[in-house]
Design a protein around this motif. Sequence first.
Motif, PDB file in Angstrom:
ATOM      1  N   VAL A  91       0.982  -1.458  -0.059  1.00  0.00           N
ATOM      2  CA  VAL A  91      -0.036  -0.215   0.508  1.00  0.00           C
ATOM      3  C   VAL A  91       0.781   1.476   0.246  1.00  0.00           C
ATOM      4  CG1 VAL A  91      -2.001  -1.303   1.162  1.00  0.00           C
ATOM      5  CG2 VAL A  91      -0.558   0.079   2.294  1.00  0.00           C
ATOM      6  N   CYS A  92       0.577   2.492  -0.263  1.00  0.00           N
ATOM      7  CA  CYS A  92       1.299   3.606  -0.615  1.00  0.00           C
ATOM      8  C   CYS A  92       2.039   3.713   1.162  1.00  0.00           C
ATOM      9  CB  CYS A  92       0.107   5.030  -0.161  1.00  0.00           C
ATOM     10  SG  CYS A  92      -0.287   4.528  -1.862  1.00  0.00           S
ATOM     11  N   THR A  93       1.807   3.446   2.119  1.00  0.00           N
ATOM     12  CA  THR A  93       2.028   3.872   3.418  1.00  0.00           C
ATOM     13  C   THR A  93       3.015   2.653   3.716  1.00  0.00           C
ATOM     14  OG1 THR A  93       0.254   2.659   4.320  1.00  0.00           O
ATOM     15  CG2 THR A  93       0.089   4.787   4.722  1.00  0.00           C
ATOM     16  N   SER A  94       3.331   1.509   2.308  1.00  0.00           N
ATOM     17  CA  SER A  94       4.408   0.602   2.687  1.00  0.00           C
ATOM     18  C   SER A  94       6.036   1.217   2.711  1.00  0.00           C
ATOM     19  CB  SER A  94       4.400  -0.660   1.972  1.00  0.00           C
ATOM     20  OG  SER A  94       3.622  -0.854   1.995  1.00  0.00           O
ATOM     21  N   CYS A  95       5.628   2.414   1.816  1.00  0.00           N
ATOM     22  CA  CYS A  95       6.859   3.030   1.883  1.00  0.00           C
ATOM     23  C   CYS A  95       6.440   4.750   2.243  1.00  0.00           C
ATOM     24  CB  CYS A  95       7.194   2.653  -0.209  1.00  0.00           C
ATOM     25  SG  CYS A  95       7.844   1.504   0.221  1.00  0.00           S
ATOM     26  N   HIS A  96       5.624   5.284   2.012  1.00  0.00           N
ATOM     27  CA  HIS A  96       5.918   6.669   1.957  1.00  0.00           C
ATOM     28  C   HIS A  96       4.784   6.805   3.631  1.00  0.00           C
ATOM     29  CE1 HIS A  96       6.291   7.505  -1.833  1.00  0.00           C
ATOM     30  NE2 HIS A  96       5.627   6.205  -2.380  1.00  0.00           N
ATOM     31  N   ASN A  97       5.693   7.896   4.592  1.00  0.00           N
ATOM     32  CA  ASN A  97       4.432   8.423   5.448  1.00  0.00           C
ATOM     33  C   ASN A  97       3.430   9.314   5.080  1.00  0.00           C
ATOM     34  OD1 ASN A  97       5.585   8.224   7.780  1.00  0.00           O
ATOM     35  ND2 ASN A  97       7.579   8.721   7.495  1.00  0.00           N
ATOM     36  N   ILE A  98       2.859   9.329   5.640  1.00  0.00           N
ATOM     37  CA  ILE A  98       1.674  10.576   5.661  1.00  0.00           C
ATOM     38  C   ILE A  98       2.051  11.888   6.555  1.00  0.00           C
ATOM     39  CG2 ILE A  98      -0.115   8.837   4.318  1.00  0.00           C
ATOM     40  CD1 ILE A  98      -1.226   8.884   6.745  1.00  0.00           C
ATOM     41  N   GLN A  99       2.554  11.844   7.048  1.00  0.00           N
ATOM     42  CA  GLN A  99       2.609  13.308   8.106  1.00  0.00           C
ATOM     43  C   GLN A  99       4.583  13.276   7.269  1.00  0.00           C
ATOM     44  OE1 GLN A  99       2.730   9.519   9.154  1.00  0.00           O
ATOM     45  NE2 GLN A  99       1.206   9.309  10.319  1.00  0.00           N
ATOM     46  N   LYS A 100       4.557  14.944   7.992  1.00  0.00           N
ATOM     47  CA  LYS A 100       6.009  15.628   8.043  1.00  0.00           C
ATOM     48  C   LYS A 100       6.661  14.536   8.478  1.00  0.00           C
ATOM     49  CE  LYS A 100       7.963  19.332   9.359  1.00  0.00           C
ATOM     50  NZ  LYS A 100       8.182  20.998  10.514  1.00  0.00           N
ATOM     51  N   GLU A 101       7.972  14.305   8.091  1.00  0.00           N
ATOM     52  CA  GLU A 101       8.925  13.477   7.979  1.00  0.00           C
ATOM     53  C   GLU A 101      10.509  14.176   8.319  1.00  0.00           C
ATOM     54  OE1 GLU A 101       8.669  10.262   6.159  1.00  0.00           O
ATOM     55  OE2 GLU A 101       9.804  11.560   4.456  1.00  0.00           O
ATOM     56  N   ASP A 102      10.700  15.583   8.126  1.00  0.00           N
ATOM     57  CA  ASP A 102      11.979  16.022   7.947  1.00  0.00           C
ATOM     58  C   ASP A 102      11.366  18.054   8.935  1.00  0.00           C
ATOM     59  OD1 ASP A 102      13.734  15.019   6.327  1.00  0.00           O
ATOM     60  OD2 ASP A 102      11.316  15.236   5.274  1.00  0.00           O
TER      61      ASP A 102
END
Length: 346
Positions: A91-102
């Motif tokens: 799913v998208c969140t396998s590789c992408h977060n959906i929150q700010k990460e930096d």
Amino acid sequence: MRKKWLSAILPIMALPLFINLVAPQDREAPQITADTPVWDILTFLGEPTPNHQSKDAVKGASPEQGETLVTTGFASKPSGGKTGKQSKHFVCTSCHNIQKEDPDLSKADPQARLEYARDNGLPFLQATTLHGAVNRTSFYNGDYEKKYGELVKPARNDLREAIQLCAVECAQGRKLKDWELESILQYMWTLELKLADLSLTEEEMAELKQKVAAHKQGKDDETLNWLKARYLQGSPASFTKPPENRGTGYGLTGNPDNGQLIYDLSCKHCHENKRYSFFQLDDSPMTFKYLKNHIGRYSHASIYQVIRYGQQPLYGKRSYMPQYTQEKMTDQQLEDLRSYIELKAK
């Protein structure tokens, strides 16, 4: 009679043009608060609207549908019932977060991102977060052209094409239908950057407020460039190789405490209980000994191999492991991971 008719109609015909010319002067300036969307400021200052504005009229599309697709791979069909899963593997969140990460969106700093992930309960992933994706202007940057070739060209400056490329090639799934694509895009717009994400100081917020209040019409390039410099317009991507001698590694002294963060937030995110992988990882001594014994080998079980090159699909399978670019995991962090594995394998 003809002249009188023309003299009467011409002012009416010119009215829309006149309205378009003066409209920017009449627009109300956006409020400068922590919750103000960055795009509201940009468009007010004259930045052209992006080509990935959502098409609200597409039947069945909604941000709620998009969130479900991103996080589960399923959605409800406009005609009723559930869709088939977009991908059997990810799913998208396998590789992408959906929150700010930096903590600082203006630069790619893998160590700062790792510490931010630790402090905010996020995984440390290969791909860039979807948070703020609609604020970027380029996608699949840098060395991703080496991996996907000509497929990158239509996706480089088109978020819709980038989403489709991710769905089909990265996720090894089916192409999204129009309403699914627009749903994901609408959901991404709920994740757009707000001024709070840019970590502006009180003085910078006051300066921005002053510049916005003073703007009347046209394009304010100076302020636009000042604001856009606060976040990356695209995520850089540099593919890098494993060390020439995998036995000695990169020749850097590893920090096992930092390595544990990587193991817990990255390796186990995908491999614990075979969440996204056929390869099981846990905290058992046997696991660490296995990983240690394969570090110096030229095999898929070497951390150098899989982190820098990724892992190709197994025979009869389409799932695989994406690699970490230099901007997502440094050589130093890789040595930190090695030092943690070797410590736990004793």
